[in-house]
Design an enzyme around this catalytic site. Sequence first.
Site, short mmCIF file in Angstrom:
data_model
loop_
_atom_site.label_atom_id
_atom_site.label_comp_id
_atom_site.label_asym_id
_atom_site.label_seq_id
_atom_site.Cartn_x
_atom_site.Cartn_y
_atom_site.Cartn_z
N ARG A 140 64.13 -51.69 -34.77
CA ARG A 140 62.79 -51.38 -34.27
C ARG A 140 62.63 -51.65 -32.78
NH1 ARG A 140 58.74 -54.15 -38.33
NH2 ARG A 140 60.09 -55.82 -37.67
N LYS A 180 74.94 -58.64 -48.99
CA LYS A 180 74.42 -59.41 -50.11
C LYS A 180 73.19 -60.19 -49.63
CE LYS A 180 75.05 -63.28 -49.36
NZ LYS A 180 74.96 -63.88 -48.04
N LYS A 184 88.42 -62.32 -46.66
CA LYS A 184 89.17 -63.41 -46.02
C LYS A 184 90.61 -63.37 -46.51
CE LYS A 184 85.17 -66.50 -45.68
NZ LYS A 184 84.91 -66.79 -44.31
N GLU A 211 78.95 -76.06 -45.21
CA GLU A 211 78.90 -75.80 -43.77
C GLU A 211 78.21 -76.95 -43.06
OE1 GLU A 211 77.68 -71.52 -42.97
OE2 GLU A 211 76.85 -71.97 -44.95
N HIS A 223 79.44 -65.31 -53.22
CA HIS A 223 80.68 -65.86 -52.66
C HIS A 223 81.37 -66.84 -53.63
CE1 HIS A 223 79.40 -63.96 -49.10
NE2 HIS A 223 78.71 -64.93 -48.55
N LYS A 280 74.23 -76.49 -46.90
CA LYS A 280 74.06 -76.41 -45.45
C LYS A 280 73.93 -77.84 -44.94
CE LYS A 280 73.14 -71.85 -44.99
NZ LYS A 280 74.15 -70.99 -44.39
C1 BG6 Z 1 76.89 -65.71 -45.48
C2 BG6 Z 1 75.65 -66.51 -45.77
O1 BG6 Z 1 77.06 -64.71 -46.44
O2 BG6 Z 1 78.01 -66.57 -45.48
C3 BG6 Z 1 75.49 -67.61 -44.74
O3 BG6 Z 1 74.52 -65.66 -45.74
C4 BG6 Z 1 76.74 -68.45 -44.64
O4 BG6 Z 1 74.37 -68.42 -45.03
C5 BG6 Z 1 77.97 -67.56 -44.47
O5 BG6 Z 1 76.60 -69.28 -43.51
C6 BG6 Z 1 79.24 -68.37 -44.56
O6 BG6 Z 1 80.32 -67.54 -44.27
P1 BG6 Z 1 81.61 -68.08 -43.55
O7 BG6 Z 1 82.52 -66.92 -43.50
O8 BG6 Z 1 81.19 -68.56 -42.19
O9 BG6 Z 1 82.10 -69.20 -44.39
#
Ligand code: BG6
Length: 498
Positions: A44, A147, A181, A215, A239, A335
């Site tokens: 946008r 996703k 990956k 993470e 995932h 997180k």
């Molecule tokens: C994404 C999520 O699909 O995967 C994120 O929406 C997450 O929240 C990310 O941080 C993690 O991916 P990677 O490859 O950095 O481990």
Amino acid sequence: MNTFAMIIFGASGDLTKRKLLPALYSLFCESRLPQQFVIVGVARTAYTDASYLEYVEKEVPPFIPNLQADKVRWNQFCTHLHYFSMDPSQPEGYPLLAQRISQLTGEEAPENLLFYLATPPSLYGVVPLHLREAGLNRAGARIIVEKPFGYDLQSARALNELYASVFEEHQIYRIDHFLGKETAQNILAFRFANGIFEPLWNRNYIHYVEVTAVENLGIEQRGGYYEGVGALRDMVQNHLIQLVALTAMEPPARFTADSFRNEVVKVYESLAPLTQEDLSEHIVRGQYTASGVKRGYRQEKGVHPESRTDTYIAMKIGIDNWRWNGVPFYIRTGKQMPTKVTEIVVHFRETPHRMFQTTEGSYPQANKLILRIQPNEGIVLKLGMKVPGPGFNVKEVMMDVTYDKLGGLPAGDAYARLIEDCILGDPTLFTRSDAVEASWKFFDPVLQYWKEHVDAPLYGYPAGTWGPLESEAMMREHGADWTNPCKNLTHTDQYCEL
Ligand code: BG6
């Protein structure tokens, strides 16, 4: 030759700058993009081609390692970038977008199109309909959808139906970048290219399996997306469960898209339906709270100050089949943990008879196999070995094979691999419609349970820690332990129910 046009919806968003443009650039540098191509960013924001380029020049380089070394290639890449400003939620812009694509490709009705939906999920069900109205759902077109595909089982089914009314299944690429990956794909090579582990890969020898993807960052600037989505939809339903499938699946008859994806679906269909006890006892839901200089989730931009969105999930799942019955799979994501790590730890059973002790006087630990997806990518087998010298003490040692010994991981990440596969028309590493539904079918009761039990516990955990202490208790019931537990911590004000 036909010009390839990739149209990115959500071109001014986070995913485009962090992942998509860097991935496309790395494919470009390795001459893995079609010779004639254009990339059209759509969003946008009222950019022109020139001002979008300025935005890209400013925002994208931090996500491309060593870019400075090859500025010439980068400048060449940028000549392929274009921008079209429109509101993707409204139909008006699409005929003009079609015209713009024709103009850029020099073809009246170009077929070689790839649409990428890097938009908020609310647009996943809107864009395809508008593409159809504008006649852009051509036979040669493909669409990549991020996703989470759907919000729950019902919406995923509705979305599948909607996509099926616009495109053929072979044109639809539901992306789960974990499958792109290198190290996730290596699970298949490890399991099916080596004969020695397969006889052990079952309930007779495996005690339990841990799947962790955590993470050390919060939600960054993504409050608008994350709020109301949460960890279950963001990470677990896609995932984490993919990693479970790679670990648990039967060997596909052949390595073809359908054989492989059939086996993934079989795992999802074998997931033991969650009982009331599982829902109340074997799922730990958390949310990070402020700690030191780190903000709590509720203080993040775009987040409600009393939000009950989950940023941490740990749960126990079972697989009801001959290979896995009785072997718990403990999965967790979070997180704001102390570090970023994605790994699968396979815990083998103890030896039936304990003859040796460690120098500390305890019994040697059971063997563990760690499939490390990231970082320090590789595979580690933990074994007991005799400590040199007198006596018969045993010590745990590691046998490891890391990717840096194989020359390191190739440039470009999962997104580069998956975009290239899509361009080549190979759907193997993308999620099929039945897999999305089977996965939602399993997780839907969790969402229902939370909806019906608004007071179901949501545990606060201080940012920078390993999550709610309750996740330890869940494991201990089975004599299990997380590889990175939050040991020796006690409940404090920060570890509290929210
Ligand atoms: C994404 C999520 O699909 O995967 C994120 O929406 C997450 O929240 C990310 O941080 C993690 O991916 P990677 O490859 O950095 O481990």
